[in-house]
Every structure is written in C-alpha cells, then in structure tokens.
Design a protein around this motif. Structure first.
Motif, PDB file in Angstrom:
ATOM      1  N   ALA A  18     -52.175 -16.219  47.549  1.00 48.90           N
ATOM      2  CA  ALA A  18     -52.971 -15.284  48.529  1.00 48.90           C
ATOM      3  C   ALA A  18     -53.042 -13.666  48.734  1.00 48.90           C
ATOM      4  CB  ALA A  18     -53.216 -15.798  49.585  1.00 48.90           C
ATOM      5  N   GLU A  19     -51.081 -14.059  48.777  1.00 46.61           N
ATOM      6  CA  GLU A  19     -50.744 -12.117  48.605  1.00 46.61           C
ATOM      7  C   GLU A  19     -50.972 -10.834  48.514  1.00 46.61           C
ATOM      8  OE1 GLU A  19     -48.080 -14.970  51.245  1.00 46.61           O
ATOM      9  OE2 GLU A  19     -48.947 -14.655  49.114  1.00 46.61           O
ATOM     10  N   THR A  20     -52.080 -11.689  46.416  1.00 45.18           N
ATOM     11  CA  THR A  20     -51.701 -10.895  45.434  1.00 45.18           C
ATOM     12  C   THR A  20     -53.894 -10.450  45.466  1.00 45.18           C
ATOM     13  OG1 THR A  20     -51.664 -12.640  43.253  1.00 45.18           O
ATOM     14  CG2 THR A  20     -49.653 -12.005  44.817  1.00 45.18           C
ATOM     15  N   LEU A  21     -54.394 -11.060  45.928  1.00 44.90           N
ATOM     16  CA  LEU A  21     -54.914 -11.079  45.891  1.00 44.90           C
ATOM     17  C   LEU A  21     -56.006  -9.614  46.092  1.00 44.90           C
ATOM     18  CD1 LEU A  21     -57.169 -13.892  48.228  1.00 44.90           C
ATOM     19  CD2 LEU A  21     -56.827 -13.437  44.829  1.00 44.90           C
ATOM     20  N   LEU A  22     -56.881  -8.719  45.241  1.00 47.11           N
ATOM     21  CA  LEU A  22     -56.842  -7.798  45.284  1.00 47.11           C
ATOM     22  C   LEU A  22     -58.557  -7.247  46.641  1.00 47.11           C
ATOM     23  CD1 LEU A  22     -56.133  -6.661  41.377  1.00 47.11           C
ATOM     24  CD2 LEU A  22     -54.528  -6.179  43.371  1.00 47.11           C
ATOM     25  N   SER A  23     -58.465  -6.696  47.534  1.00 49.42           N
ATOM     26  CA  SER A  23     -59.483  -6.347  47.736  1.00 49.42           C
ATOM     27  C   SER A  23     -60.938  -5.423  46.742  1.00 49.42           C
ATOM     28  CB  SER A  23     -59.584  -5.142  48.728  1.00 49.42           C
ATOM     29  OG  SER A  23     -58.654  -4.212  48.706  1.00 49.42           O
ATOM     30  N   ASP A 150     -52.595  -3.118  51.286  1.00 50.14           N
ATOM     31  CA  ASP A 150     -53.791  -2.810  50.914  1.00 50.14           C
ATOM     32  C   ASP A 150     -54.623  -4.096  51.663  1.00 50.14           C
ATOM     33  OD1 ASP A 150     -57.024  -3.184  49.524  1.00 50.14           O
ATOM     34  OD2 ASP A 150     -55.980  -4.985  48.166  1.00 50.14           O
ATOM     35  N   ASP A 151     -53.814  -4.000  52.763  1.00 50.44           N
ATOM     36  CA  ASP A 151     -54.368  -4.878  54.283  1.00 50.44           C
ATOM     37  C   ASP A 151     -53.449  -6.042  54.080  1.00 50.44           C
ATOM     38  OD1 ASP A 151     -56.202  -2.340  55.535  1.00 50.44           O
ATOM     39  OD2 ASP A 151     -58.013  -3.983  54.100  1.00 50.44           O
ATOM     40  N   LYS A 152     -52.710  -6.466  53.583  1.00 48.09           N
ATOM     41  CA  LYS A 152     -51.952  -7.308  53.044  1.00 48.09           C
ATOM     42  C   LYS A 152     -51.173  -7.332  54.047  1.00 48.09           C
ATOM     43  CE  LYS A 152     -54.352  -9.217  49.801  1.00 48.09           C
ATOM     44  NZ  LYS A 152     -54.706  -7.844  48.997  1.00 48.09           N
ATOM     45  N   ALA A 153     -50.997  -8.387  54.657  1.00 45.73           N
ATOM     46  CA  ALA A 153     -49.451  -8.681  56.232  1.00 45.73           C
ATOM     47  C   ALA A 153     -48.351  -9.661  55.371  1.00 45.73           C
ATOM     48  CB  ALA A 153     -50.179  -9.292  57.562  1.00 45.73           C
ATOM     49  N   TRP A 154     -47.706  -8.283  54.488  1.00 47.42           N
ATOM     50  CA  TRP A 154     -46.528  -9.455  54.411  1.00 47.42           C
ATOM     51  C   TRP A 154     -45.075  -8.017  53.782  1.00 47.42           C
ATOM     52  CZ3 TRP A 154     -44.457  -7.792  50.058  1.00 47.42           C
ATOM     53  CH2 TRP A 154     -45.253  -7.094  48.946  1.00 47.42           C
ATOM     54  N   GLU A 155     -43.706  -9.013  54.284  1.00 46.21           N
ATOM     55  CA  GLU A 155     -42.736  -7.559  53.702  1.00 46.21           C
ATOM     56  C   GLU A 155     -41.282  -8.678  53.556  1.00 46.21           C
ATOM     57  OE1 GLU A 155     -40.901  -4.917  57.101  1.00 46.21           O
ATOM     58  OE2 GLU A 155     -40.143  -6.784  57.007  1.00 46.21           O
ATOM     59  N   VAL A 156     -40.988  -8.416  52.265  1.00 45.24           N
ATOM     60  CA  VAL A 156     -39.557  -8.710  51.960  1.00 45.24           C
ATOM     61  C   VAL A 156     -38.183  -7.927  51.929  1.00 45.24           C
ATOM     62  CG1 VAL A 156     -38.433  -9.795  49.752  1.00 45.24           C
ATOM     63  CG2 VAL A 156     -41.052 -10.191  50.046  1.00 45.24           C
ATOM     64  N   ARG A 157     -37.724  -8.597  52.392  1.00 46.99           N
ATOM     65  CA  ARG A 157     -36.268  -7.368  51.909  1.00 46.99           C
ATOM     66  C   ARG A 157     -34.921  -8.056  51.963  1.00 46.99           C
ATOM     67  NH1 ARG A 157     -35.252  -3.920  57.099  1.00 46.99           N
ATOM     68  NH2 ARG A 157     -37.495  -3.720  58.221  1.00 46.99           N
ATOM     69  N   ALA A 158     -34.549  -7.380  51.135  1.00 44.18           N
ATOM     70  CA  ALA A 158     -33.050  -7.811  50.544  1.00 44.18           C
ATOM     71  C   ALA A 158     -32.052  -7.162  50.357  1.00 44.18           C
ATOM     72  CB  ALA A 158     -33.676  -8.076  49.243  1.00 44.18           C
TER      73      ALA A 158
END
Length: 238
Positions: A18-23, A150-158
């Motif tokens: 779902a996080e990859t869908l394009l608006s 693109d209005d996606k609410a996700w975050e990855v930290r490494a």
C-alpha cells in the motif's frame, strides 16, 4: 477496469504494498522513461536481514503468495552513478525459495527521491517505486532516514554499527516481479564491491502494513561500499 485500462499502465499496473501506490497527482507529473534496461550503477548501502512473517508473504505479488518466504532483506542505498543521475533509495525485498538450490527476491516496497528513477524502475523491471525524501548518510554510526512523499505517512530509519573487517564481495541474484497484465518476469543482478558486517538498528513506522514485515529492531546486516552492479533486461515467464 483492469490495470492495463488505467492511465500509464506501465506504471499503474505494477504490484506493490500500500505504501507504494501512486496518487493521480504524482502520476500526472511523472516524466517518460528515457533509460531502458540494463542499468549499471555505483553505490554505497546499509543492508539488513530479518525473519519473514505472515505479513511478508502477504506482501508478495498475488501470483507468488503460495511461495515459501525465507528471509526479508531491507536496505538504504545512496546511488552515486546511474543512468538517471545520483539518488537515494529504500527497499524491502522478500526472498523466496523456489527449490532446494534456487531462490529469488521479490521487491515489495521501494522508494526513491528521483522521479526518473521511479519511472525507470516501474517501466523496466516492474519494481513498485514511489517517491520519498531522505536525510542523513551511509556509514557506521550514521543514521539514514527515508520518509514517504505523495501524502504517504511512513518512515524508515537505519543506523548501522560495524562489527567486522572490510571484505570483498561478489553476488548474483534474480528478482521476480509481476508486470502489467499479471505477467511474471525475472531480472538478473550481478554485483561486486566491499562490505563490512554490521548490526543495524532499524525503526519503521507506517499507517500501512510496512512495519509488519519490515520489522523494527536490531538486525544482522552490512555496510557496503563502492558497489557496482548491473540489473539486466527482464525475461518474461510463461
């Protein structure tokens, strides 16, 4: 309406989480693909591995969900040289065992800060790239962060901590993606470079399913340096 009936089916007909869908707004702003496969690139990266969960199998393309997921591979990549210029990337790959001696990787999540890379990744290899913003850098003790655009609410930290010496590495792998029209295709990757083993502290947050299979926590991984790899022209199956 099928995927091939949508605008720009080479982009919208690619399978991803779902996080990859394009608006519609992003889709309308994307350029045409100007860099066909194969691509040869140079990069540095933080990589880590984790145990697959039921959510990892659900992240596979529909035609692959009866497969056996054996490991999840996450990564943050800083590309220095590519056919579309420098850019950053975050990805999540589910590795699948096809037989006793053969595995392939399925890219279920991928985000970049380059519209040209987004278009190339979806068009050439059916990799579900979306847009993200990045901060930080690659290296022991350094944190690199990717946040959804693109209005996606996700975050990855490494944040990796190197625990061993630098060693030369060579690798060959196969990615298997679902192309528009529900066609599976394999692409071969060959890489060489240097890497140091590391423990990677990973943080993942999302309104979608991402954290359920790219799990946060401490993971075994590596810091890769001066890596050159080629991703070839895909071969459609069946």
């Amino acid at each position: 309406m099928t995927a091939t009936d949508l605008p720009r089916p080479e982009l919208t007909g690619v399978t991803g989480v779902a996080e990859t869908l394009l608006s519609p707004g992003l889709l309308a702003a994307l350029p045409e693909n100007t860099s066909e496969a194969p691509w040869t690139v140079n990069c540095s990266a933080v990589l880590w591995t984790g145990r697959p969960t039921a959510a990892a199998r659900a992240a596979l393309a529909p035609q692959l969900r009866d497969s056996r997921a054996v490991v999840v591979v996450g990564g943050m990549v800083r590309y220095l040289e590519t056919p579309v210029g420098p850019y950053d990337e975050v990805f999540g790959i589910v590795m699948v065992r096809e037989s006793l001696t053969r595995t392939f990787g399925h890219v279920a999540f991928m985000a970049v800060d380059s519209p040209a890379s987004l278009v190339g990744g979806r068009t050439n290899w059916a990799m579900p790239k979306t847009l993200a913003s990045f901060s930080g850098g690659v290296g022991s003790g350094r944190t690199i962060v990717a946040r959804g655009d693109d209005d996606k609410a996700w975050e990855v930290r490494a944040t990796p901590r190197v625990v061993g010496p630098r060693v030369p590495v060579r690798s060959k792998a196969v990615t298997r993606q679902e192309f528009p029209g529900e066609r599976l295709g394999d692409s071969r990757l060959s890489a060489k470079g240097r890497a140091r083993p590391a423990v990677v502290d990973v943080q993942v947050a999302s309104d979608g399913p991402l954290a359920g299979w790219m799990r946060p926590g401490r993971h075994l991984g590596a810091v890769a340096e001066d890596v050159t790899f080629t991703l070839g022209v895909p071969r459609l199956l069946g």
